[in-house]
Design an enzyme around this catalytic site. Structure first.
Site, mmCIF file in Angstrom:
data_model
loop_
_atom_site.group_PDB
_atom_site.id
_atom_site.type_symbol
_atom_site.label_atom_id
_atom_site.label_comp_id
_atom_site.label_asym_id
_atom_site.label_seq_id
_atom_site.Cartn_x
_atom_site.Cartn_y
_atom_site.Cartn_z
ATOM 1 N NE ARG B 5 67.572 37.745 50.646
ATOM 2 C CZ ARG B 5 68.497 36.814 50.393
ATOM 3 N NH1 ARG B 5 68.186 35.549 50.349
ATOM 4 N NH2 ARG B 5 69.750 37.178 50.178
ATOM 5 C CD GLU B 53 57.515 27.846 40.729
ATOM 6 O OE1 GLU B 53 57.058 27.245 39.732
ATOM 7 O OE2 GLU B 53 58.718 27.791 41.039
ATOM 8 C CG PHE B 78 60.013 31.679 39.907
ATOM 9 C CD1 PHE B 78 60.177 31.635 38.529
ATOM 10 C CD2 PHE B 78 61.148 31.704 40.703
ATOM 11 C CE1 PHE B 78 61.442 31.616 37.957
ATOM 12 C CE2 PHE B 78 62.422 31.685 40.144
ATOM 13 C CZ PHE B 78 62.573 31.641 38.766
ATOM 14 C CG HIS B 104 65.350 36.862 45.535
ATOM 15 N ND1 HIS B 104 64.937 36.374 46.764
ATOM 16 C CD2 HIS B 104 66.674 36.625 45.459
ATOM 17 C CE1 HIS B 104 65.971 35.855 47.398
ATOM 18 N NE2 HIS B 104 67.050 36.005 46.631
ATOM 19 N NE ARG B 162 71.191 38.094 46.168
ATOM 20 C CZ ARG B 162 72.282 38.149 45.409
ATOM 21 N NH1 ARG B 162 72.259 38.834 44.274
ATOM 22 N NH2 ARG B 162 73.379 37.543 45.769
#
Lengths: 274, 310
Positions: B5, B53, B78, B104, B162
């Protein structure tokens, strides 16, 4: 102006005839919601919107999103009348291999910019367009036609929140409030009233009109364009199946097409005797 | 070592400077997804859409429709999970030029637990027509993948993690969509891996070498479209395949490879991954061990599958 209004009214009448003929031919599709939206669609395509049927991807065009995608026949007859494709194509609606899909498909239909049909998603796309156009400093406007039943989708309110937050005043939502959905009255299935109050509380400029009064539609579109600092919602009271007496205000005609017996009668209602 | 990330944050900001059509959207997680780096440099081209979202996906589709190249980010659960049908209808169906970069992914989310650990996202994204699915192994590959995604016209789903992960690729690695990489030669079996499991496979191959087992390592950075040739060659030449991913064994890399080999080259196979379970709270390293997502498991499975060949 009076002449312009009369011209638009005649256009809408002709498009109603085209909707009925198209749906009679396809024997599949949504009659009621196409007829309730067509006056607004006519005002947009034949008066308000800047667009060029000879060049569907023209950069200077205003954008149109039919969020209530099941009213695709209303959009298709307007596009055909404008000359985006031949009127004969309408007779291929919903057929295998046709560029006129059951719900709007930007991949195959000239003049269609986004795919809709799964309810509740069009306002988000329209606001995305509005944000992008503003970012480029372009004057183009974005129009989205929504159903009142469609407002039951939570994503509509996410989009309403975002459009007001980002002050998308180049965005105008037209709510075709025909008060009926598949299972019956919107108020009984899941009440969304008051639509005007809801949009107002979300920070929108709200204009309430009779969605079949052409002069009111045209005036509302001008008012919406003039309003700065917030998106506009035109909440239009309409009649499902408008123009064909025996279709009017009947939830049963949501997804039902005119049969052979009904066709001549329906056309007669629309002043079409050929 | 760098988290994928973080590599994304850097790469997106770099691309933003090169191409002003690139815009970014986030759903209140820009600090975690690292789109915040882009937001700081290009505030007018960044849209925080709040915790919504579904609308973020539709907004990105609208932005793409007027010529922008939107990168939208939130946690994998999400993005792929919450907004699956919006991705299908507003992005993939029209083939909109939207890049979904989900961070994540997998169980290394850690302490937040099963609610936040997406172990199904690759499967459900892969099932959608027009969708390209990428799972980079490290920071360098992530940078290349983000660049490739920006250059490609159409929907792309990139799954990132992550935590810091070991470097697999050298600096300046050029990523090509749809191309896998053989990272270690071998003749007895092939580890076919993606994401953080590729580094584990390289360790496992070294350990097996000491036992006299020659394990090939093939990294699959693009789960869809799959590098069929490279995989079929590995199956034919080594006769045994062990897949590994930080994802459910249903529908992800293991599923995709099983589909391919089942039809085109039936081969002894074992899928290492999460076996039809949800994640749980714990430290990332503990969870990788708990779910058997490490070199030790690969060594065992490698040994086992080679013994089955005889």
């Amino acid at each position: 102006m009076k002449e312009k209004i009369a011209e638009l009214e005649e256009k809408a009448r002709r498009l109603r005839v085209a909707i009925v003929k198209t749906l009679h031919k396809s024997q599949s599709g949504h009659t009621g919601g196409s007829l309730s939206a067509i006056d607004m669609v006519s005002a947009l395509y034949f008066h308000k919107m800047r667009h060029n049927p000879q060049e569907p991807a023209w950069d200077g065009r205003d954008r149109f999103v039919l969020s209530k995608g099941h009213a695709a026949p209303a959009l298709y007859v307007a596009l055909a009348e404008c000359g985006y494709f031949p009127s004969e194509d309408l007779m291929m609606l919903r057929r295998l291999g046709s560029h006129l899909q059951g719900h709007p498909d930007s991949k195959v239909t000239p003049g269609v910019d986004v795919c809709t049909g799964s309810l509740g998603q069009g306002l988000s796309m329209a606001n995305g367009m509005a944000l992008g156009l503003k970012l480029d400093g372009k004057p183009n406007r974005v129009y989205a036609v929504l159903g009142d039943g469609e407002l039951q989708e939570g994503q509509i309110w996410e989009a309403a929140m975002a459009a007001a937050h980002y002050k998308s005043d180049n965005l105008c939502a037209l709510i075709d409030a025909n008060r009926l959905q598949i299972d019956g009255e919107v108020a009984k299935v899941m009440n969304v009233a008051s639509i005007a109050d809801k949009f107002r509380s979300f920070g929108w400029n709200v204009i309430e009109i009779d969605g079949h009064d052409m002069a009111q539609i045209v005036r509302a579109l001008d008012e919406a364009e003039a309003h700065k600092g917030a998106p506009s919602a035109i909440v239009a009271a309409t009649v499902k199946g408008k123009g064909v007496s025996f279709f009017e205000n009947k939830a049963a005609y949501h997804g039902v097409t005119p049969n052979d017996q009904e066709l001549p009668e329906a056309l007669k209602c629309l002043g079409c005797f050929d | 070592m760098i988290a994928t990330r973080d590599a994304y944050g850097e790469a997106l900001a770099e691309l933003g400077a090169e191409n002003d059509q690139i815009v970014a959207l986030d759903a209140d997680l820009s600090g975690s997804t690292k789109t915040g780096v882009f937001a700081k440099k290009f505030p007018t081209r960044f849209f925080n859409m709040g915790i919504a979202e579904a609308n973020m996906v539709g907004t990105a589709a609208g932005l793409a429709s007027v010529g922008k190249i939107p990168f939208l980010s939130t946690f994998a659960i999400f993005a792929a999970g919450r907004a699956w049908e919006q991705i299908r209808q507003s992005v993939a169906y029209p083939k909109a030029n939207v890049k979904i970069v989900a961070t994540h992914g997998g169980v290394t989310v850690g302490e937040d637990g099963g609610s936040h650990q997406s172990v199904e996202d690759v499967a459900i994204m892969r099932a959608i027509p027009n969708m390209t699915v990428i799972v980079p192994a490290d920071g360098e590959e992530t940078k290349g993948a983000i660049r490739a995604a920006a250059a490609y016209k159409g929907p792309v789903y990139v799954r990132l993690g992550r935590n810091k992960v070991a470097n697999v690729f050298p600096a300046g690695h050029v990523f090509e969509i749809g191309k896998g990489c053989e990272l270690a030669p071998g003749t007895d079996l092939t580890f076919v891996t993606t994401g953080l499991m590729t580094a584990q496979a390289l360790i496992a191959a070294e350990k097996l070498k000491a036992e006299g087992i020659s394990a090939r390592v093939v990294h699959i950075g693009t789960i869809k479209p799959l590098d069929k040739e490279l995989l079929l060659q590995a199956a034919r030449e080594t006769g045994a395949i062990v897949t590994a991913e930080e994802h459910s064994v249903i529908g992800g890399l293991g599923g995709a490879v099983a589909e391919l080999l089942g039809e085109e080259c039936p081969t002894l196979m074992k899928r290492v991954g999460i076996h039809d379970r949800f994640g749980t709270s714990g430290k990332s390293e503990e969870l990788l061990k708990y779910f058997g997502l490490n070199a030790e498991t690969l060594v065992e499975e490698g040994r086992e599958i080679v013994s089955r060949k005889k």
